[in-house]
Design an enzyme around this catalytic site. Structure first.
Site, PDB file in Angstrom:
ATOM      1  CD  GLU A   1     104.104  62.851  13.066  1.00  0.00           C
ATOM      2  OE1 GLU A   1     104.390  62.032  12.426  1.00  0.00           O
ATOM      3  OE2 GLU A   1     103.175  62.832  14.155  1.00  0.00           O
TER       4      GLU A   1
ATOM      5  CD  GLU B   1      84.888  66.881  -0.044  1.00  0.00           C
ATOM      6  OE1 GLU B   1      84.063  66.205  -0.848  1.00  0.00           O
ATOM      7  OE2 GLU B   1      85.637  66.542   0.686  1.00  0.00           O
TER       8      GLU B   1
END
Length: 304
Positions: free
Chosen positions: A79, A110
């Site tokens: 953004e 992970e």
């Protein structure tokens, strides 16, 4: 306070509660998550100041995370382009399992610290860069390895975690603890922890952009004009800053190739070349360019 994996006995029978009561409890939890950030005001400010100083006019802002934390981090980064005109070339993402893991779970990724270290090397992370690592538990091997490797490469590192004494916080130059405690659904860190992470990231990146001169008088002066709605918004911004009519603002935007900062200076009386030169002289900061233009006008008036 309990950590994000703890079971809160208060909600042991939430599946039997009236739906409205369950929803109210979740809303209260979200509010508590935001309230938990008040203690981190200075930590966030210090991290933002350090990040802006480190990146200057060429450094990159990098994000690292796994699962929910990684997705929230990537959302913040993508953004920055439309909102602040932040160049895509100055962004980087380390998502455990790769960018495909944004939409699908990649089991075991992970735990792969070696993959994170390899990605840091492949990105050529260095002293001009800033890496933000995000993990609710603060124990995710992938994210810890990314922060450690980036710091070793000379980058400034920032860690965001939801549990105190988390290894991730100790691995970074700047630590931000969003201590949200146990979740209504034990271990579901897409709830309070995720909300707090998103808020920290939004605040941190916006503060960085403030310090880099990409906001002026509370307005998005580096906004990318990518559609008609944003074109109208840009014209209103130029009109407000330059004190001109909307018609003049649209004309200035056309003359400035839809660059809000250049258009503002044109609407204030500079030609395009002078506007660009003023911005270059002030490292793209509109406030400095406006002040310099006003000072030049006053000096010229005093000479007449």
């Amino acid at each position: 306070m309990a950590d994000t994996e703890s079971v809160d006995p208060l909600y042991a029978d939430i599946d039997r509660w009236p739906t409205a009561d369950a929803v109210q409890a979740m809303i209260d939890g979200q509010a508590a998550a935001i309230a938990a950030l008040h203690s981190q005001t200075q930590a966030i400010a210090d991290a933002a100041d350090a990040a802006a100083d480190r990146m200057g006019d060429k450094g990159r802002l990098l994000y690292a995370g796994a699962g929910t934390s990684g997705r929230v981090a990537v959302q913040d980064g993508v953004e920055l382009g439309p909102t602040f005109g932040w160049p895509e070339a100055r962004l980087g993402y380390l998502m455990s399992g790769g960018m495909g893991a944004l939409a699908a779970s990649v089991e075991g990724a992970e735990d792969d610290g070696a993959a994170a270290r390899a990605e840091i090397a492949a990105l050529g992370v260095g002293a001009d860069d800033v890496l933000i690592g995000v993990a609710a538990s603060g124990r995710t091997p992938y994210t810890i390895a990314a922060v450690e490797a980036a710091r070793k490469a000379g980058a400034l590192t920032i860690a965001i975690a939801n549990n105190p004494d988390a290894p991730l916080l100790g691995a970074a130059d700047h630590a931000i603890l969003a201590q949200t405690g146990s979740e209504i659904l034990a271990g579901s860190t897409r709830m309070k922890a995720g909300t707090a992470q998103k808020a920290v990231l939004n605040i941190l990146s916006t503060a960085i952009m403030l310090r880099l001169g990409r906001v002026y008088r509370g307005l998005m002066v580096d906004m990318v004009i990518s559609n008609e709605k944003l074109g109208h918004r840009a014209a209103r911004i130029v009109a407000q800053l330059a004190g001109c009519s909307l018609e003049a603002a649209y004309a200035a935007l056309d003359a400035a190739d839809r660059n809000i900062k250049v258009a503002t200076l044109i609407a204030m009386g500079a030609d395009k070349a002078r506007a660009k030169a003023l911005l270059a002289d002030h490292k793209g900061r509109l406030r400095g360019a406006v002040d310099a233009l006003a000072a030049a006008r006053h000096a010229a008036k005093d000479m007449t």
